[in-house]
Scaffold this active site. Structure first.
Site, mmCIF file in Angstrom:
data_model
loop_
_atom_site.group_PDB
_atom_site.id
_atom_site.type_symbol
_atom_site.label_atom_id
_atom_site.label_comp_id
_atom_site.label_asym_id
_atom_site.label_seq_id
_atom_site.Cartn_x
_atom_site.Cartn_y
_atom_site.Cartn_z
ATOM 1 C CG ASP A 1 -2.114 -1.006 0.922
ATOM 2 O OD1 ASP A 1 -2.489 -1.202 -0.251
ATOM 3 O OD2 ASP A 1 -2.610 -1.609 1.896
ATOM 4 C CG ASP B 1 -7.445 -4.252 -1.806
ATOM 5 O OD1 ASP B 1 -7.767 -5.341 -2.310
ATOM 6 O OD2 ASP B 1 -7.863 -3.883 -0.705
HETATM 7 N N1 GLY Z 1 -7.309 -1.767 0.707
HETATM 8 C C1 GLY Z 1 -7.996 -2.271 1.823
HETATM 9 C C2 GLY Z 1 -9.443 -2.080 1.748
HETATM 10 O O1 GLY Z 1 -9.983 -1.704 0.727
HETATM 11 O O2 GLY Z 1 -10.066 -2.314 2.773
#
Ligand code: GLY
Length: 377
Positions: free
Chosen positions: A90, A156
């Site tokens: 992330d 994600d």
């Molecule tokens: N990227 C983590 C979520 O969308 O909860």
């Protein structure tokens, strides 16, 4: 469709301006009783507050928003250079909406350097044999998944790739782009099912990179459709296509987008998962709607004319409904912009709250509809 865009803009800008006093240099995540709670190093969501402030600068022209966004800059630099063990894939979210956004808007050289170093850290997670960027370290919350985390991608991550594409452009180093394109290609062939619904995560043999199976972490079930995951795929493949021109990614973006639109509820906002056995008592996830709306508006600029019209109309319906039915208009005691966002339903964490990323993407969608953002992805 005529949307009250100026009203939406005023709502976003005014609430963000008044929140800045209480938030200071901290990084809000989600609300409890209407008030934002903070994460020490920002978790994966730390940059959505900074991104929201950069958007408000673009919407209003008020330079105070740049100053507010920069109040937490020390946290991002400390995390990258002193506590890199707290970072995972992330990194892309975190540094696109802080350092890249700052550099794009102000030309700040330090922000550019931090973003390039962040891209190097993200590229360092690349698994050569499997052609993917590993998502989480073994310490990621969710003990039962720890071992699997040695060879895992999650959908994600598609939104983390723009940091690499941007780094390739700004440095001229093609390795960043090659890694991002390889990860997107692997995702296109593993995370996206034949009907264009998505697995949340996919597991690989951590040594050989051999593909194993699709699973979920935040969705209802391995074979269900977690709505936020579907929105990450929709937007993420859109950006992968925009940066590379690779038609495979356009195909995935368009397919994921059409499925998302088909699955929406009557009010154009999704449930938290599209394959719940019963919707009785189950929450919506307005953040998934907001993410999808922003992605659909980008995709509408790249798709064939008929698809483009469909995507723009759907985005307008989602944004209109979010504002009419879920926005905290007239509720100054609530700090979030959107109600009824759901972070992690299966674990009963952040259910029916305001989530800072839902708020960010709602603002991004409104800024796009007003033609007022450079876009930081
Ligand atoms: N990227 C983590 C979520 O969308 O909860």
């Amino acid at each position: 469709m005529t949307l009250p865009l100026e009203q939406m803009k005023a709502f976003i800008v005014d609430k963000t301006r008044s929140n800045a006093v209480a938030i200071g240099d901290k990084l809000p995540a989600s609300t409890v009783d209407g008030l934002f709670q903070f994460r020490e190093n920002g978790g994966w969501v730390g940059s959505f507050w900074t991104g929201l402030n950069y958007l408000c600068y673009e919407l209003s022209g008020d330079e105070t928003f740049i100053e507010v966004a920069r109040r937490s800059r020390h946290r991002f630099t400390k995390r990258l250079y002193q506590n890199p063990e707290t970072l995972d894939h992330d990194i892309g979210f975190l540094y696109s909406l802080s350092s890249v956004a700052d550099h794009k808007l102000t030309g700040d050289a330090e922000a550019r350097q931090v973003a390039i170093d962040a891209a190097k850290a993200l590229a360092g997670r690349y698994h050569e044999a499997g052609r993917f960027i590993n998502a989480w370290p073994v310490w990621h919350p969710g003990e039962e998944f720890s071992e699997g985390n040695r060879g895992r991608i999650i959908v994600d991550c598609m939104y983390n790739l723009p940091l690499l594409f941007w780094a390739a452009e700004t440095t001229g180093d093609a390795r960043f782009r090659n890694i991002a394109e390889a990860h997107a290609d692997t995702s296109a062939h593993t995370l996206v099912r034949p009907d264009y619904s998505c697995f949340h995560t996919y597991l690989f043999d951590p040594e050989t990179g051999v593909r194993l199976r699709g699973t979920t972490f935040q969705g209802y079930a391995d074979d269900s459709i977690w709505s936020r995951g579907q929105s990450w795929a929709l937007g993420g493949f859109t950006y992968a296509y925009r940066y590379t021109g690779n038609k495979l990614f356009l195909d995935r973006a368009v397919g994921c987008a059409k499925l998302f639109i088909r699955e929406l509820e009557a009010d154009s906002v999704p449930m938290w998962d599209f394959r719940l056995p019963s919707k009785e008592g189950e929450p919506r996830d307005t953040s998934a709607g907001a993410i999808a709306a922003a992605g659909l508006l980008e995709l509408a600029q790249l798709a064939e004319p008929d698809d483009a019209a469909l995507f723009r109309a759907a985005a307008e319906r989602i944004v209109g409904s979010l504002f009419a039915h879920y926005a905290t208009v007239g509720a100054p005691e609530e700090q979030g912009l959107l109600r009824e966002a759901t972070g992690f339903r299966s674990r009963h964490v952040e259910v029916n709250v305001s989530l800072i990323y839902g708020d960010y993407y709602f603002a991004e969608a409104v800024a796009r509809l007003l033609g007022r953002t450079k876009a930081y992805w």
